[in-house]
Design a protein around this motif. Sequence first.
Motif: not given
Lengths: 204, 198
Positions: B198, B166-169, B156-159, B196
């Motif tokens: 950074d 965190s910009p990514v999960w 997932f990218i920055k919803l 997560w």
Amino acid sequence: VTFLRTILLLALGAATPAYADVETSKVRAVPTGSVAIGVAGHAGKLAGLTEGAWGPMLEVALGNGRWQYLAEGSYQLVNLGASDGIAGRKLRGGLGVRWLARSFELGTRGAIDMHLEGVAGVSRTELDGMDRVVRPDLGAGVGYQIRAFYGRRQARQAGFRVSARILFAPPDRESVIAACAGSCPTPPVAGASSGFMGVFGGVF
Amino acid sequence: LKTLVLLCLLCGVARAEIYIVDPDRPPPEPPTHTRLFGFRIGGGILPVRDTTLDTLSLALMVEHRAHGKWRIAGEYEYAWLGVRDDEMDGLVDGNGHRASLSIRRAMLESRRLIQGTLRFYADLELGGGFMLATEPTTGTLAVPHGFAGVRLGYRFIKLHRETRASPVWEPELVVRAIATRHDAPLGLFAGVGINWGD
């Protein structure tokens, strides 16, 4: 004096945003007070015999920024030894601290957080027809939680949390031998308990 | 002095990231693969000393982007070990510590889906490490290992564009073949992890 003021201002100007980047801006603060209700499960050793336990748990926590200071209690049904081994019940209480290590925001109204936690507790196990066994324990864990922010200014939070812990307890051979009073299915052997504890439930 | 104060204040915003926001375009995929931090829980079988141990482990992982689609990863695992019997007993008879280093490369990646916020991936990894453990059947173990595996997951990218979280999960499924000795059968590990960025 002017020079000192200048140096001080330079230091403050450079340091303040850097601190904000690292510590305060990446995770939405936990609530100042929260309650969690869920289920706790445990697999470990009690004096060399395999111990399995599970049951309801309750946690109350005070929060500050990324940190939570928690008190927890659980009541668990215990099985010691093989599946047809000794049954019993366990009461466990503990104190701990939790740190939100990372957070990914699901839009503006939710987040998925990673946390690290440490707990210290004590449990009292009563095995059927035998004396009780009291043991301290020490645990370290990791997990995630899904938080929803709601209410005025999204100040209220609710969610779901899962934690997995390594739980250490001292060997307690003598007390269990005494508790078994010769009726243990296999002779217990000495050995420290390094168990697994899982906790999941809702957070309000 | 006023000039210096102004300079100080300007220093305060010097590290701010600048995004040119076009509401019709998805947010840029941040340079997040630079660093990931997460955990994993999993289990498997590990042949050692003519015995096959069952394993269950809890791991902390950190990853850095090395170059392009290559990442370098390090992890620490606390492992429970045992020889399971008919009663499903014995999995927590022993315990130990396992540390590993690996390299990882994205082999397959989907297009960015759902307004550019989701991407599926399949990565290959190759690594090795060392385990120090004790288990009643085998005694003390000091076992080096090598492994090859796949990681299947989605990112997932920055919803939320304005966030500084965190910009990514990345949740993922990890499957590995583990070698401990050249003449021993391969072990197997499967786990579920979450990272997560950074």
